[in-house]
Scaffold this motif. Sequence first.
Motif, PDB file in Angstrom:
ATOM      1  N   SER A  53      42.040 -14.275 -40.875  1.00 39.18           N
ATOM      2  CA  SER A  53      41.565 -13.598 -42.081  1.00 39.18           C
ATOM      3  C   SER A  53      41.214 -12.140 -41.820  1.00 39.18           C
ATOM      4  CB  SER A  53      40.332 -14.328 -42.631  1.00 39.18           C
ATOM      5  OG  SER A  53      39.276 -14.307 -41.675  1.00 39.18           O
ATOM      6  N   ALA A  54      41.400 -11.660 -40.586  1.00 37.28           N
ATOM      7  CA  ALA A  54      41.095 -10.263 -40.278  1.00 37.28           C
ATOM      8  C   ALA A  54      41.913  -9.337 -41.176  1.00 37.28           C
ATOM      9  CB  ALA A  54      41.386  -9.965 -38.811  1.00 37.28           C
ATOM     10  N   ARG A  55      41.265  -8.358 -41.741  1.00 41.86           N
ATOM     11  CA  ARG A  55      41.893  -7.458 -42.713  1.00 41.86           C
ATOM     12  C   ARG A  55      43.063  -6.685 -42.091  1.00 41.86           C
ATOM     13  NH1 ARG A  55      43.764  -6.227 -47.551  1.00 41.86           N
ATOM     14  NH2 ARG A  55      43.563  -4.015 -48.086  1.00 41.86           N
ATOM     15  N   VAL A  56      43.049  -6.482 -40.779  1.00 32.93           N
ATOM     16  CA  VAL A  56      44.103  -5.689 -40.138  1.00 32.93           C
ATOM     17  C   VAL A  56      45.490  -6.275 -40.364  1.00 32.93           C
ATOM     18  CG1 VAL A  56      42.645  -4.681 -38.342  1.00 32.93           C
ATOM     19  CG2 VAL A  56      43.704  -6.906 -37.955  1.00 32.93           C
ATOM     20  N   PHE A  57      45.599  -7.563 -40.596  1.00 29.17           N
ATOM     21  CA  PHE A  57      46.908  -8.178 -40.805  1.00 29.17           C
ATOM     22  C   PHE A  57      47.381  -8.069 -42.250  1.00 29.17           C
ATOM     23  CE2 PHE A  57      45.119 -10.639 -37.155  1.00 29.17           C
ATOM     24  CZ  PHE A  57      45.986 -10.137 -36.208  1.00 29.17           C
ATOM     25  N   ALA A  58      46.444  -7.925 -43.177  1.00 26.22           N
ATOM     26  CA  ALA A  58      46.799  -7.869 -44.594  1.00 26.22           C
ATOM     27  C   ALA A  58      46.950  -6.443 -45.106  1.00 26.22           C
ATOM     28  CB  ALA A  58      45.741  -8.605 -45.421  1.00 26.22           C
ATOM     29  N   GLN A  59      46.239  -5.491 -44.523  1.00 27.57           N
ATOM     30  CA  GLN A  59      46.307  -4.098 -44.966  1.00 27.57           C
ATOM     31  C   GLN A  59      47.696  -3.528 -44.686  1.00 27.57           C
ATOM     32  OE1 GLN A  59      42.927  -1.784 -43.670  1.00 27.57           O
ATOM     33  NE2 GLN A  59      44.060   0.154 -43.802  1.00 27.57           N
ATOM     34  N   ARG A  60      48.200  -2.689 -45.599  1.00 25.22           N
ATOM     35  CA  ARG A  60      49.573  -2.189 -45.455  1.00 25.22           C
ATOM     36  C   ARG A  60      49.762  -1.394 -44.173  1.00 25.22           C
ATOM     37  NH1 ARG A  60      53.020   1.977 -46.737  1.00 25.22           N
ATOM     38  NH2 ARG A  60      51.302   3.363 -47.308  1.00 25.22           N
ATOM     39  N   GLN A  61      48.821  -0.488 -43.889  1.00 24.51           N
ATOM     40  CA  GLN A  61      48.847   0.261 -42.638  1.00 24.51           C
ATOM     41  C   GLN A  61      47.419   0.492 -42.177  1.00 24.51           C
ATOM     42  OE1 GLN A  61      51.134   3.910 -42.825  1.00 24.51           O
ATOM     43  NE2 GLN A  61      52.894   2.907 -41.887  1.00 24.51           N
ATOM     44  N   VAL A  62      47.172   0.225 -40.906  1.00 21.52           N
ATOM     45  CA  VAL A  62      45.842   0.403 -40.323  1.00 21.52           C
ATOM     46  C   VAL A  62      45.912   1.533 -39.306  1.00 21.52           C
ATOM     47  CG1 VAL A  62      43.980  -0.697 -39.034  1.00 21.52           C
ATOM     48  CG2 VAL A  62      45.370  -2.051 -40.620  1.00 21.52           C
ATOM     49  N   PRO A  63      45.046   2.546 -39.403  1.00 16.86           N
ATOM     50  CA  PRO A  63      45.072   3.629 -38.417  1.00 16.86           C
ATOM     51  C   PRO A  63      44.669   3.126 -37.026  1.00 16.86           C
ATOM     52  CG  PRO A  63      43.166   3.842 -39.865  1.00 16.86           C
ATOM     53  CD  PRO A  63      44.017   2.759 -40.440  1.00 16.86           C
ATOM     54  N   VAL A  64      45.319   3.697 -36.015  1.00 13.09           N
ATOM     55  CA  VAL A  64      45.104   3.278 -34.633  1.00 13.09           C
ATOM     56  C   VAL A  64      44.774   4.492 -33.783  1.00 13.09           C
ATOM     57  CG1 VAL A  64      46.205   2.313 -32.576  1.00 13.09           C
ATOM     58  CG2 VAL A  64      46.635   1.285 -34.813  1.00 13.09           C
ATOM     59  N   LEU A  65      43.737   4.355 -32.970  1.00 20.47           N
ATOM     60  CA  LEU A  65      43.414   5.338 -31.933  1.00 20.47           C
ATOM     61  C   LEU A  65      43.483   4.607 -30.598  1.00 20.47           C
ATOM     62  CD1 LEU A  65      42.432   8.060 -30.869  1.00 20.47           C
ATOM     63  CD2 LEU A  65      40.085   7.335 -31.371  1.00 20.47           C
ATOM     64  N   GLY A  66      44.347   5.043 -29.710  1.00 18.94           N
ATOM     65  CA  GLY A  66      44.566   4.301 -28.470  1.00 18.94           C
ATOM     66  C   GLY A  66      44.567   5.154 -27.230  1.00 18.94           C
ATOM     67  N   ARG A  67      44.852   4.485 -26.129  1.00 18.91           N
ATOM     68  CA  ARG A  67      44.909   5.145 -24.824  1.00 18.91           C
ATOM     69  C   ARG A  67      45.945   4.429 -23.976  1.00 18.91           C
ATOM     70  NH1 ARG A  67      42.069   4.837 -19.705  1.00 18.91           N
ATOM     71  NH2 ARG A  67      41.827   6.928 -18.809  1.00 18.91           N
ATOM     72  N   VAL A 124      50.070  -1.032 -12.056  1.00 18.38           N
ATOM     73  CA  VAL A 124      49.569  -1.552 -13.337  1.00 18.38           C
ATOM     74  C   VAL A 124      49.508  -0.426 -14.360  1.00 18.38           C
ATOM     75  CG1 VAL A 124      47.602  -2.606 -14.506  1.00 18.38           C
ATOM     76  CG2 VAL A 124      48.263  -3.392 -12.223  1.00 18.38           C
ATOM     77  N   ARG A 125      50.015  -0.725 -15.539  1.00 16.46           N
ATOM     78  CA  ARG A 125      49.926   0.196 -16.667  1.00 16.46           C
ATOM     79  C   ARG A 125      49.188  -0.502 -17.797  1.00 16.46           C
ATOM     80  NH1 ARG A 125      56.252   1.939 -15.894  1.00 16.46           N
ATOM     81  NH2 ARG A 125      55.932   2.900 -13.842  1.00 16.46           N
ATOM     82  N   SER A 126      48.526   0.284 -18.609  1.00 13.73           N
ATOM     83  CA  SER A 126      47.605  -0.319 -19.577  1.00 13.73           C
ATOM     84  C   SER A 126      47.695   0.344 -20.945  1.00 13.73           C
ATOM     85  CB  SER A 126      46.171  -0.222 -19.061  1.00 13.73           C
ATOM     86  OG  SER A 126      46.059  -0.794 -17.774  1.00 13.73           O
ATOM     87  N   MET A 127      47.325  -0.433 -21.951  1.00 13.58           N
ATOM     88  CA  MET A 127      47.244   0.044 -23.326  1.00 13.58           C
ATOM     89  C   MET A 127      45.926  -0.441 -23.924  1.00 13.58           C
ATOM     90  SD  MET A 127      49.547  -1.048 -26.661  1.00 13.58           S
ATOM     91  CE  MET A 127      50.952   0.043 -26.366  1.00 13.58           C
ATOM     92  N   ALA A 128      45.157   0.482 -24.482  1.00 18.78           N
ATOM     93  CA  ALA A 128      43.919   0.143 -25.184  1.00 18.78           C
ATOM     94  C   ALA A 128      44.029   0.650 -26.612  1.00 18.78           C
ATOM     95  CB  ALA A 128      42.713   0.758 -24.484  1.00 18.78           C
ATOM     96  N   LEU A 129      43.521  -0.125 -27.566  1.00 17.46           N
ATOM     97  CA  LEU A 129      43.665   0.218 -28.977  1.00 17.46           C
ATOM     98  C   LEU A 129      42.364  -0.003 -29.731  1.00 17.46           C
ATOM     99  CD1 LEU A 129      47.031  -1.630 -29.720  1.00 17.46           C
ATOM    100  CD2 LEU A 129      46.757   0.796 -29.162  1.00 17.46           C
ATOM    101  N   GLN A 130      42.140   0.854 -30.718  1.00 19.35           N
ATOM    102  CA  GLN A 130      41.086   0.652 -31.712  1.00 19.35           C
ATOM    103  C   GLN A 130      41.739   0.663 -33.088  1.00 19.35           C
ATOM    104  OE1 GLN A 130      38.962   3.967 -33.215  1.00 19.35           O
ATOM    105  NE2 GLN A 130      36.965   2.969 -33.098  1.00 19.35           N
ATOM    106  N   LEU A 131      41.586  -0.416 -33.827  1.00 17.99           N
ATOM    107  CA  LEU A 131      42.083  -0.516 -35.197  1.00 17.99           C
ATOM    108  C   LEU A 131      40.873  -0.603 -36.119  1.00 17.99           C
ATOM    109  CD1 LEU A 131      44.147  -2.110 -33.182  1.00 17.99           C
ATOM    110  CD2 LEU A 131      45.222  -2.837 -35.306  1.00 17.99           C
ATOM    111  N   VAL A 132      40.839   0.244 -37.131  1.00 14.73           N
ATOM    112  CA  VAL A 132      39.741   0.241 -38.107  1.00 14.73           C
ATOM    113  C   VAL A 132      40.342  -0.008 -39.487  1.00 14.73           C
ATOM    114  CG1 VAL A 132      37.796   1.487 -39.083  1.00 14.73           C
ATOM    115  CG2 VAL A 132      38.451   1.869 -36.691  1.00 14.73           C
ATOM    116  N   SER A 133      40.039  -1.153 -40.058  1.00 13.49           N
ATOM    117  CA  SER A 133      40.603  -1.512 -41.357  1.00 13.49           C
ATOM    118  C   SER A 133      39.791  -0.898 -42.493  1.00 13.49           C
ATOM    119  CB  SER A 133      40.665  -3.034 -41.502  1.00 13.49           C
ATOM    120  OG  SER A 133      39.410  -3.621 -41.250  1.00 13.49           O
TER     121      SER A 133
END
Length: 370
Positions: free
Chosen positions: A95-109, A126-135
């Motif tokens: 039920s997380a809004r991030v899956f239903a919203q048309r586009q969610v802004p992302v700030l990552g590293r 090792v390579r890495s990806m970090a993400l912040q999604l704010v719905s």
Amino acid sequence: MSLFGYTRAGQEPGAPRPPSPLLWIALIALIAGLLVLAFAWLAGWIGRDRVTAQAFTDSIEATGPPHPGFRRAHTKGVCVSGSFQGTPEGVALSSARVFAQRQVPVLGRLSIGGGDPHGPDANARVRSMALQLVSDDGQEWRTAMNSFPFFAVPTAEAFLEQTRAGIPDPATGKPDPAKMAAVLEKYPSARAFQQWAKTAPWSNSWANTAYNGVNSFRFTAADGRSRDVRWSMRPQAEFVEMTADQRAQAGLDYLADEFQQRLAQGPVRWDMWVTIAEEGDPVDDPSQVWPMQRRQVKVGTLSLAAMQPQADGACRDLNYDPLILPSGIAGSGDPILAARSAVYSQSFNRREREIANGTGAAATGKEGAK
């Protein structure tokens, strides 16, 4: 009447005597002492063998020279930004809004393993990806993923043991091989991880690397049904192997330079897939891989469109705590997950203090802070 034939002034004969002032003083002292001990215990000042965030961070710092103002692990990286678009299949699972919203802004590293902020990109296994999604309902989802398919050890205690085995011996300047051999002997998963590191092909870009959230989480749908899942970001870019000779000849900032060239041609994309656990799968052990035949569902697509140096990028002051989760996603009982969250917080607080008091790289204007 007291034993000496008299009562205190105002006290009726036979009435119970009030507690001695000395008893109250002793009780207050005992409570204060327990509070001090509790604080010291939580801070890691006593019980040195305890698995605390402070002990973890101290051990990570001890594995290499200090770099004030930088992250303690995965120190070198870049900030990235873009968007996430969920799928109907994702909506059905959570039920997380991030899956239903048309586009969610992302700030990552995007980053590399290790603690050297100036180390060569192409030499990092090792390579890495970090993400912040704010719905749009104000909820956040933060996640930190890595290129390895499973964690090297099963518990927080083992994680600390492994980290301490990597601390250089003052006499030699290098880790004691016997200590690391003991970790490999004790934990089969550590041996399996070492084999992966030796034999798995190296991708030639951040863009065609798959990133795995090896910890388990719990998705809860709008109808209340819950499922244990693990997620991964699978690149849309075609995998190209990087040879040892190419790594040796690559520039210091090879991955960042290559990724910037890709972005100049358009957004770089990954598809997010979740694997759904079945009864009996090791949900709380990130060192164990789930069977390949488990159901896998595409829940969204990540598009990255811009990159900034982390010295002054928006990701610099962001803690990618994997337990910052929106409604519809919850953490599991995985002890490594809890340890990661605590250590990220400890590292964040330390580097923020270093920058604030002028000792961190960000305060001195050096490139790559945090």
